[in-house]
Design a protein around this motif. Structure first.
Motif, PDB file in Angstrom:
ATOM      1  N   GLU A 113      -3.775   4.685  -2.952  1.00 10.54           N
ATOM      2  CA  GLU A 113      -5.180   4.818  -2.585  1.00 10.54           C
ATOM      3  C   GLU A 113      -5.352   5.930  -1.556  1.00 10.54           C
ATOM      4  N   GLN A 114      -6.388   6.768  -1.755  1.00  8.74           N
ATOM      5  CA  GLN A 114      -6.680   7.859  -0.825  1.00  8.74           C
ATOM      6  C   GLN A 114      -7.473   7.374   0.387  1.00  8.74           C
ATOM      7  N   HIS A 115      -8.028   6.169   0.324  1.00  9.38           N
ATOM      8  CA  HIS A 115      -8.776   5.607   1.449  1.00  9.38           C
ATOM      9  C   HIS A 115      -7.948   4.465   2.032  1.00  9.38           C
ATOM     10  N   PRO A 116      -7.057   4.771   2.969  1.00  7.78           N
ATOM     11  CA  PRO A 116      -6.061   3.780   3.398  1.00  7.78           C
ATOM     12  C   PRO A 116      -6.643   2.502   3.969  1.00  7.78           C
ATOM     13  N   GLN A 117      -7.767   2.590   4.691  1.00  9.36           N
ATOM     14  CA  GLN A 117      -8.292   1.368   5.304  1.00  9.36           C
ATOM     15  C   GLN A 117      -8.709   0.344   4.254  1.00  9.36           C
ATOM     16  N   LEU A 118      -9.165   0.804   3.093  1.00 10.62           N
ATOM     17  CA  LEU A 118      -9.550  -0.112   2.027  1.00 10.62           C
ATOM     18  C   LEU A 118      -8.376  -0.978   1.589  1.00 10.62           C
ATOM     19  N   ILE A 119      -7.231  -0.352   1.421  1.00 13.62           N
ATOM     20  CA  ILE A 119      -6.073  -1.048   0.860  1.00 13.62           C
ATOM     21  C   ILE A 119      -5.228  -1.707   1.927  1.00 13.62           C
ATOM     22  N   LEU A 120      -5.129  -1.097   3.109  1.00 12.16           N
ATOM     23  CA  LEU A 120      -4.356  -1.726   4.180  1.00 12.16           C
ATOM     24  C   LEU A 120      -4.939  -3.084   4.543  1.00 12.16           C
ATOM     25  N   ALA A 121      -6.247  -3.240   4.376  1.00 10.48           N
ATOM     26  CA  ALA A 121      -6.898  -4.505   4.714  1.00 10.48           C
ATOM     27  C   ALA A 121      -6.495  -5.639   3.777  1.00 10.48           C
ATOM     28  N   ILE A 122      -6.004  -5.328   2.580  1.00  8.29           N
ATOM     29  CA  ILE A 122      -5.644  -6.388   1.631  1.00  8.29           C
ATOM     30  C   ILE A 122      -4.155  -6.339   1.267  1.00  8.29           C
ATOM     31  N   SER A 123      -3.353  -5.600   2.059  1.00  9.79           N
ATOM     32  CA  SER A 123      -1.923  -5.460   1.780  1.00  9.79           C
ATOM     33  C   SER A 123      -1.088  -6.072   2.902  1.00  9.79           C
ATOM     34  N   ALA A 173       0.854  -1.183   0.000  1.00  6.56           N
ATOM     35  CA  ALA A 173       0.000   0.000   0.000  1.00  6.56           C
ATOM     36  C   ALA A 173       0.891   1.233   0.000  1.00  6.56           C
ATOM     37  N   LEU A 174       0.742   2.079  -1.021  1.00  7.69           N
ATOM     38  CA  LEU A 174       1.528   3.300  -1.137  1.00  7.69           C
ATOM     39  C   LEU A 174       0.629   4.480  -0.785  1.00  7.69           C
ATOM     40  N   LEU A 175       0.900   5.097   0.360  1.00  4.71           N
ATOM     41  CA  LEU A 175      -0.005   6.085   0.927  1.00  4.71           C
ATOM     42  C   LEU A 175       0.683   7.432   1.110  1.00  4.71           C
ATOM     43  N   GLY A 203      -3.753  12.141   8.321  1.00  2.00           N
ATOM     44  CA  GLY A 203      -4.944  12.887   8.698  1.00  2.00           C
ATOM     45  C   GLY A 203      -6.181  12.020   8.704  1.00  2.00           C
ATOM     46  N   VAL A 204      -5.996  10.735   9.027  1.00  3.49           N
ATOM     47  CA  VAL A 204      -7.115   9.788   9.054  1.00  3.49           C
ATOM     48  C   VAL A 204      -7.234   9.231  10.456  1.00  3.49           C
ATOM     49  N   ALA A 205      -8.288   9.559  11.148  1.00  5.82           N
ATOM     50  CA  ALA A 205      -8.501   9.076  12.511  1.00  5.82           C
ATOM     51  C   ALA A 205      -9.687   8.127  12.526  1.00  5.82           C
ATOM     52  N   ARG A 206      -9.517   6.936  12.002  1.00  2.00           N
ATOM     53  CA  ARG A 206     -10.596   5.943  11.990  1.00  2.00           C
ATOM     54  C   ARG A 206     -10.046   4.559  11.922  1.00  2.00           C
ATOM     55  N   THR A 227       9.577  11.914  -0.079  1.00  2.00           N
ATOM     56  CA  THR A 227      10.469  11.001   0.633  1.00  2.00           C
ATOM     57  C   THR A 227       9.644   9.986   1.430  1.00  2.00           C
ATOM     58  N   VAL A 228      10.270   8.865   1.749  1.00  2.00           N
ATOM     59  CA  VAL A 228       9.615   7.842   2.561  1.00  2.00           C
ATOM     60  C   VAL A 228       9.687   8.261   4.023  1.00  2.00           C
ATOM     61  N   VAL A 229       8.526   8.400   4.671  1.00  2.00           N
ATOM     62  CA  VAL A 229       8.494   8.788   6.087  1.00  2.00           C
ATOM     63  C   VAL A 229       8.004   7.670   6.988  1.00  2.00           C
ATOM     64  N   HIS A 230       7.488   6.597   6.379  1.00  2.00           N
ATOM     65  CA  HIS A 230       7.076   5.429   7.169  1.00  2.00           C
ATOM     66  C   HIS A 230       7.117   4.205   6.283  1.00  2.00           C
ATOM     67  N   GLU A 231       7.581   3.103   6.863  1.00  2.00           N
ATOM     68  CA  GLU A 231       7.562   1.811   6.173  1.00  2.00           C
ATOM     69  C   GLU A 231       7.368   0.723   7.215  1.00  2.00           C
ATOM     70  N   GLY A 232       6.440  -0.177   6.979  1.00  2.00           N
ATOM     71  CA  GLY A 232       6.181  -1.244   7.934  1.00  2.00           C
ATOM     72  C   GLY A 232       5.081  -2.146   7.440  1.00  2.00           C
ATOM     73  N   THR A 233       4.546  -2.970   8.341  1.00  7.20           N
ATOM     74  CA  THR A 233       3.467  -3.867   7.939  1.00  7.20           C
ATOM     75  C   THR A 233       2.163  -3.082   7.802  1.00  7.20           C
ATOM     76  N   ALA A 234       1.312  -3.548   6.901  1.00 13.63           N
ATOM     77  CA  ALA A 234       0.024  -2.891   6.713  1.00 13.63           C
ATOM     78  C   ALA A 234      -0.851  -3.048   7.949  1.00 13.63           C
ATOM     79  N   ALA A 235      -0.806  -4.210   8.571  1.00 10.86           N
ATOM     80  CA  ALA A 235      -1.645  -4.453   9.745  1.00 10.86           C
ATOM     81  C   ALA A 235      -1.289  -3.510  10.881  1.00 10.86           C
ATOM     82  N   GLU A 236      -0.001  -3.284  11.095  1.00  8.36           N
ATOM     83  CA  GLU A 236       0.435  -2.384  12.160  1.00  8.36           C
ATOM     84  C   GLU A 236      -0.095  -0.973  11.935  1.00  8.36           C
TER      85      GLU A 236
END
Length: 234
Positions: free
Chosen positions: A189-199, A34-36, A231-234, A209-218
């Protein structure tokens, strides 16, 4: 698993403007990334750099250990890059079936398999591209990328502008291709929860620049981090 993609110290952009700065990341075969990031942070530019439609300033891009940066987009497609751009870029003067058969390459993904995954396209196989809804055009764009039988699928905002019912169909199709079929993918994807669930993995960009890299579940489960980075609090 073998390393599929590696970007090392890549800087790229457009017409003299540097958008990506010293990007380094890698992914293994069979992974979904997931590239966010917020708007304007360089996500599409990163996808376009892998495809080969940006100005490359420095660094290396490799697919299965083979350098890509000197190859044109057609050669990168032949090497195994499948691309679904925001604009979709289907052939609107051709039928659905002609769009798929005009570019298909040998491999497990055929037009018939695309129709089985997206029954809407099967119902409209003789329709021209101009006669399709936005969601149907997106399904066709994904199908066109799949019949190239790529090693890496790049999806840039695959649910943008789609009605909720079509979003679900597209996401289920992507889930099948990646999770069930094992095709590697990078998804913007602009809706991260949609893609993090399948990544499996997630990368967040900010100001090129890359400011975060890790598992999607985390990242999916850390609402404070999601809010801080996106800016997503959900």
């Amino acid at each position: 698993m073998a390393e599929l993609l590696r970007m090392e110290g890549v800087s790229a952009g457009y017409a003299g403007a540097v958008v990506l700065q010293d990007i380094s990341l890698s992914m293994e075969e069979g992974q979904t990334l997931a590239l966010l990031g917020r708007n304007g942070t360089g996500k599409t530019t990163l996808i376009n750099t892998i495809v080969g439609v940006t100005q490359h300033y420095k660094g290396g891009v490799e697919l299965l250990g083979k350098p890509l940066q000197k190859l044109n987009p057609y050669q990168r497609a032949a090497a195994g890059i499948g691309w679904v751009p925001q604009e979709r870029n289907i052939f609107k003067s051709l039928t659905v079936h002609e769009n798929l058969t005009a570019i298909e390459r040998p491999g497990p993904w055929s037009p018939n398999r695309v129709y089985e995954m997206f029954p809407r396209l099967a119902e409209r196989k003789e329709n021209m591209g101009t006669q399709l809804s936005g969601g149907e055009q997106q399904m066709l764009a994904i199908g066109r990328a799949l019949v190239l039988n790529p090693k890496l699928l790049l999806l840039d905002e695959p649910t943008e502008g789609l009605a909720p019912i079509l979003v679900e169909e597209v996401i289920q199709g992507i889930r099948r291709v990646t999770r069930d079929e094992g095709l590697s993918a990078i998804i913007v994807e602009q809706h991260p929860q949609l893609i993090l669930a399948i990544s499996e993995r997630a990368v967040v960009l900010d100001r090129g620049t890359v400011v975060h890299e890790g598992t999607a579940a985390e990242l999916r489960d850390d609402h404070d981090k999601l809010n801080h980075l996106l800016g997503v609090a959900r």
